[in-house]
Write a protein that holds these residues in place. Structure first.
Motif, PDB file in Angstrom:
ATOM      1  N   GLY A  34       1.577 -13.701  -3.245  1.00 42.68           N
ATOM      2  CA  GLY A  34       1.004 -13.190  -4.362  1.00 42.68           C
ATOM      3  C   GLY A  34       1.231 -11.709  -4.548  1.00 42.68           C
ATOM      4  N   GLN A  35       1.674 -11.193  -3.544  1.00 40.95           N
ATOM      5  CA  GLN A  35       1.636  -9.472  -3.254  1.00 40.95           C
ATOM      6  C   GLN A  35       2.606  -8.852  -4.191  1.00 40.95           C
ATOM      7  OE1 GLN A  35      -1.168  -8.269  -1.359  1.00 40.95           O
ATOM      8  NE2 GLN A  35      -1.414 -10.271  -1.925  1.00 40.95           N
ATOM      9  N   ARG A  95       7.487  -4.297  10.139  1.00 36.04           N
ATOM     10  CA  ARG A  95       6.421  -2.886  10.278  1.00 36.04           C
ATOM     11  C   ARG A  95       6.929  -2.027   9.024  1.00 36.04           C
ATOM     12  NH1 ARG A  95       7.819  -1.879  16.420  1.00 36.04           N
ATOM     13  NH2 ARG A  95       6.426  -3.754  17.187  1.00 36.04           N
ATOM     14  N   HIS A  99       2.053  -2.318   3.688  1.00 33.65           N
ATOM     15  CA  HIS A  99       0.705  -1.857   4.774  1.00 33.65           C
ATOM     16  C   HIS A  99       0.445  -3.065   5.331  1.00 33.65           C
ATOM     17  CE1 HIS A  99       0.933   1.970   2.691  1.00 33.65           C
ATOM     18  NE2 HIS A  99       0.800   1.462   1.403  1.00 33.65           N
ATOM     19  N   PRO A 100      -0.328  -2.824   6.551  1.00 35.62           N
ATOM     20  CA  PRO A 100      -0.756  -4.039   7.197  1.00 35.62           C
ATOM     21  C   PRO A 100      -1.846  -4.930   6.284  1.00 35.62           C
ATOM     22  CG  PRO A 100      -1.355  -2.044   8.652  1.00 35.62           C
ATOM     23  CD  PRO A 100      -0.521  -1.430   7.297  1.00 35.62           C
ATOM     24  N   VAL A 101      -2.573  -4.295   5.411  1.00 32.93           N
ATOM     25  CA  VAL A 101      -3.297  -5.331   4.640  1.00 32.93           C
ATOM     26  C   VAL A 101      -2.396  -6.128   3.610  1.00 32.93           C
ATOM     27  CG1 VAL A 101      -5.306  -5.406   3.144  1.00 32.93           C
ATOM     28  CG2 VAL A 101      -5.372  -3.622   4.779  1.00 32.93           C
ATOM     29  N   ILE A 102      -1.595  -5.494   2.910  1.00 30.16           N
ATOM     30  CA  ILE A 102      -0.471  -6.231   2.030  1.00 30.16           C
ATOM     31  C   ILE A 102       0.078  -7.582   2.955  1.00 30.16           C
ATOM     32  CG2 ILE A 102       1.717  -6.156   0.781  1.00 30.16           C
ATOM     33  CD1 ILE A 102      -0.638  -4.867  -0.612  1.00 30.16           C
ATOM     34  N   ARG A 103       0.496  -7.277   4.273  1.00 26.58           N
ATOM     35  CA  ARG A 103       1.224  -8.059   5.132  1.00 26.58           C
ATOM     36  C   ARG A 103       0.323  -9.243   5.814  1.00 26.58           C
ATOM     37  NH1 ARG A 103       3.348  -3.010   7.407  1.00 26.58           N
ATOM     38  NH2 ARG A 103       2.309  -3.399   9.389  1.00 26.58           N
ATOM     39  N   ASN A 104      -1.004  -8.864   5.620  1.00 29.73           N
ATOM     40  CA  ASN A 104      -1.865 -10.038   5.908  1.00 29.73           C
ATOM     41  C   ASN A 104      -1.879 -11.167   4.842  1.00 29.73           C
ATOM     42  OD1 ASN A 104      -2.990  -9.161   8.193  1.00 29.73           O
ATOM     43  ND2 ASN A 104      -4.922  -8.171   7.250  1.00 29.73           N
ATOM     44  N   ARG A 105      -1.274 -11.112   3.735  1.00 32.80           N
ATOM     45  CA  ARG A 105      -1.142 -11.851   2.568  1.00 32.80           C
ATOM     46  C   ARG A 105       0.165 -12.470   2.090  1.00 32.80           C
ATOM     47  NH1 ARG A 105      -4.343 -15.436   1.638  1.00 32.80           N
ATOM     48  NH2 ARG A 105      -4.181 -16.417  -0.461  1.00 32.80           N
ATOM     49  N   HIS A 186       5.190   6.577   3.188  1.00 33.31           N
ATOM     50  CA  HIS A 186       5.013   5.316   4.091  1.00 33.31           C
ATOM     51  C   HIS A 186       4.567   4.076   3.378  1.00 33.31           C
ATOM     52  CE1 HIS A 186       4.232   3.416   7.913  1.00 33.31           C
ATOM     53  NE2 HIS A 186       3.118   2.921   7.309  1.00 33.31           N
TER      54      HIS A 186
ATOM     55  N   GLU B  56      -9.878 -11.372   7.693  1.00 34.13           N
ATOM     56  CA  GLU B  56      -8.568 -10.358   7.677  1.00 34.13           C
ATOM     57  C   GLU B  56      -8.611  -9.420   6.432  1.00 34.13           C
ATOM     58  OE1 GLU B  56      -6.566 -10.055   9.981  1.00 34.13           O
ATOM     59  OE2 GLU B  56      -7.572 -11.641  11.093  1.00 34.13           O
ATOM     60  N   PRO B  57      -8.634  -8.400   6.532  1.00 32.19           N
ATOM     61  CA  PRO B  57      -8.547  -7.623   5.152  1.00 32.19           C
ATOM     62  C   PRO B  57      -7.551  -7.965   4.186  1.00 32.19           C
ATOM     63  CG  PRO B  57      -7.797  -6.328   7.096  1.00 32.19           C
ATOM     64  CD  PRO B  57      -8.281  -7.728   7.651  1.00 32.19           C
ATOM     65  N   VAL B  58      -7.735  -8.168   2.899  1.00 35.03           N
ATOM     66  CA  VAL B  58      -6.712  -8.307   2.098  1.00 35.03           C
ATOM     67  C   VAL B  58      -7.310  -7.768   0.613  1.00 35.03           C
ATOM     68  CG1 VAL B  58      -6.243 -10.767   2.813  1.00 35.03           C
ATOM     69  CG2 VAL B  58      -7.875 -10.518   1.127  1.00 35.03           C
ATOM     70  N   ARG B  59      -6.438  -7.453  -0.235  1.00 37.17           N
ATOM     71  CA  ARG B  59      -6.615  -6.888  -1.517  1.00 37.17           C
ATOM     72  C   ARG B  59      -7.178  -8.009  -2.449  1.00 37.17           C
ATOM     73  NH1 ARG B  59      -5.074  -2.742   0.449  1.00 37.17           N
ATOM     74  NH2 ARG B  59      -3.342  -1.322   0.041  1.00 37.17           N
ATOM     75  N   LEU B  62      -5.228  -8.601  -5.636  1.00 38.91           N
ATOM     76  CA  LEU B  62      -3.962  -9.482  -5.558  1.00 38.91           C
ATOM     77  C   LEU B  62      -4.308 -10.668  -4.994  1.00 38.91           C
ATOM     78  CD1 LEU B  62      -1.397  -6.717  -4.431  1.00 38.91           C
ATOM     79  CD2 LEU B  62      -2.297  -7.285  -6.791  1.00 38.91           C
ATOM     80  N   GLU B 128      -2.066   4.410  10.951  1.00 38.83           N
ATOM     81  CA  GLU B 128      -1.234   3.103  10.299  1.00 38.83           C
ATOM     82  C   GLU B 128      -2.113   2.179   9.709  1.00 38.83           C
ATOM     83  OE1 GLU B 128       1.797   2.245   9.827  1.00 38.83           O
ATOM     84  OE2 GLU B 128       1.767   0.056   9.971  1.00 38.83           O
ATOM     85  N   GLY B 129      -3.351   2.161  10.459  1.00 39.82           N
ATOM     86  CA  GLY B 129      -4.335   1.118   9.919  1.00 39.82           C
ATOM     87  C   GLY B 129      -4.766   1.239   8.684  1.00 39.82           C
ATOM     88  N   SER B 131      -3.339   3.174   6.351  1.00 41.65           N
ATOM     89  CA  SER B 131      -2.303   3.776   5.407  1.00 41.65           C
ATOM     90  C   SER B 131      -2.331   3.066   4.190  1.00 41.65           C
ATOM     91  CB  SER B 131      -0.850   3.546   6.162  1.00 41.65           C
ATOM     92  OG  SER B 131      -0.702   2.389   6.400  1.00 41.65           O
ATOM     93  N   GLY B 132      -3.054   1.772   3.952  1.00 40.77           N
ATOM     94  CA  GLY B 132      -2.839   1.014   2.716  1.00 40.77           C
ATOM     95  C   GLY B 132      -4.002   1.441   1.840  1.00 40.77           C
TER      96      GLY B 132
END
Lengths: 293, 158
Positions: A34-35, A95, A99-105, A186, B56-59, B62, B128-129, B131-132
């Motif tokens: 869903g991202q 990579r 971002h990492p948080v979006i990549r979790n989902r 980035h 796990e961190p998520v939006r 979304l 990097e961690g 960055s979002g």
């Protein structure tokens, strides 16, 4: 900024999902990570009547590496694939995905189906000559990357179909890969990007070299530059000619972020950098400065 | 059509009826009254709405609430322990890692998971961690300091 109303379906089995997709046809849309889809819903750029949420189909959350390649299930998240796939180019590309948080989902297969010409993963599938497996009630079909990406935000997935997995082939020995891109910030979609694969022989001469370019055409632009490398070591290749050949194959469009001319300039520079990076990686630590920097 | 779902929020099971289109961020704020989770851009850019989904961190903007039926959610309200604020929260206060505070819940959740997975991150890994997550006040320098300070506090306290 709220999604329009839709009917939510939450199948637990693949067969159940295919039943619903067959029934709702073009009025339905598959929801995985869903991202990309949820922002589109929030911004009302999409308004499907039915959402088929596959998040409960645990059998699709698979990452299966083998010597031939890696098969990634429809529910495998970017972060999971980054950890488990064991595929260098896939890892380099992931990579650069948001971002990492979006990549979790977000999911790898979802990104392929979304077919954004600025996205990294379609370029990787195209460069490797991978494929996507599509399921519908009547059966399965396998679509190669060259046919899978039809146009901007348009893949070969038909109404009633579900992309169940993607296959990313491994590379031959003595191959190196690289992904280079320029983005305004980035994690943003790239203004232009290039992924490259270079294969060397035992004398470190280039036997194969290809790039796939993002954001410079309606679909990932794959260019085989192996011929131009003329089985030379990377240090004596005419890189300017290679960059020119890549630029000639692309047809970037301008927008508020970058003009077409700037993207064209970028893609040549990035192609040279990515190919040199890939050649350096292919040579490995024992290759003595193969690029001649 | 409404759906009856159960979310385990900060350790407590909460039953709630939501339409399919209810974003997790709105479910937390409007249906459950947990307004610590902030909503900024609602398309995944700003990171204010970041919560922990099964750790796990998520939006949360979304993610649909119905999608995560039965899962565990930790919001900023759940970060503090019985003895008060968590190490990450204390480090942010100590290092002035916030000014207006709007982005802070998202940063706190993101950093909590970051330090759990990587207890001694380098500067580069911190940047990097986070960055979002966008912050329009601090210029990020004090946030980066706060992450390192939190890592120290966690190391001291365990």
């Amino acid at each position: 900024m709220k999604p329009p109303p839709f009917e939510h379906h939450a199948p637990r089995e693949l067969g159940e999902a295919l039943d619903v997709l067959a029934e709702v046809g073009p009025r339905g849309k598959v929801l995985a990570g869903g991202q990309s889809l949820i922002p589109m819903l929030n911004m009302r750029l999409a308004a499907p009547e039915h959402l088929v949420d596959i998040n409960r189909i645990a059998s699709l959350a698979t990452v299966e590496p083998s010597t031939e390649g890696v098969t990634v299930g429809a529910l495998a998240r970017h972060s999971q694939v980054e950890r488990l796939a064991g595929h260098p180019l896939l890892r380099q590309a992931l990579r650069l995905v948001a971002h990492p948080v979006i990549r979790n989902r977000g999911t790898v297969v979802g990104s392929l189906v979304h077919a954004d010409p600025a996205a990294e993963l379609p370029a990787v599938l195209a460069l490797l000559g991978g494929s996507v497996r599509l399921a519908r009630l009547e059966g399965l079909r396998e679509v190669g990357a060259a046919e899978f990406f039809v146009g901007p935000m348009e893949s070969a997935v038909q109404p009633g179909e579900l992309a169940v997995s993607a296959y990313f082939p491994s590379l031959p020995p003595r191959s190196g890969t690289a992904f280079r891109e320029v983005a305004r910030r980035h994690g943003d979609y790239a203004l232009a990007g290039v992924c490259a694969v270079v294969t060397l022989d035992d004398d470190l001469h280039i036997t194969a070299a290809r790039v796939a370019c993002v954001s410079v055409g309606p679909v990932p632009v794959v260019v085989d530059v192996g011929g131009l490398c003329e089985r030379r070591p990377a240090s004596t290749v005419d890189w300017a000619a290679v960059a020119r050949a890549v630029r000639e194959e692309t047809e970037p469009e301008g927008d508020i972020h970058a003009s077409a001319a700037y993207r064209l300039q970028l893609v040549g520079v990035l192609a040279e950098q990515a190919l040199k990076d890939a050649a350096r990686e292919a040579a490995g630590p024992w290759g003595s400065d193969p690029v001649g920097t | 059509m409404e759906h009856e779902i159960t979310l385990v929020v900060n350790g407590a099971a909460r039953r709630v009826r939501v339409p399919g289109r209810r974003l997790l961020s709105d479910c937390l704020r409007h249906d459950l009254g947990l307004t610590g989770t902030h909503v900024g851009c609602e398309h995944g850019v700003c990171g204010c709405c970041t919560v922990l989904l099964d750790g796990e961190p998520v939006r949360s903007c979304l993610t649909f609430a119905v999608t995560v039926d039965g899962h565990e959610i930790t919001t900023v309200e759940g970060l503090a322990g019985p003895d008060g604020m968590s190490a990450v929260q204390r480090a942010f206060a100590e290092c002035h890692g916030l000014q207006c505070g709007f982005c802070t819940p998202g940063f706190l959740c993101t950093v909590t998971a970051l330090l759990r997975d990587n207890p001694a991150p380098t500067d580069e890994e911190v940047v990097e961690g986070i960055s979002g997550n966008l912050c329009r006040c601090t210029g990020y320098q004090n946030i980066v300091k706060a992450v390192h300070r939190a890592a120290e506090l966690i190391a001291e306290e365990t």
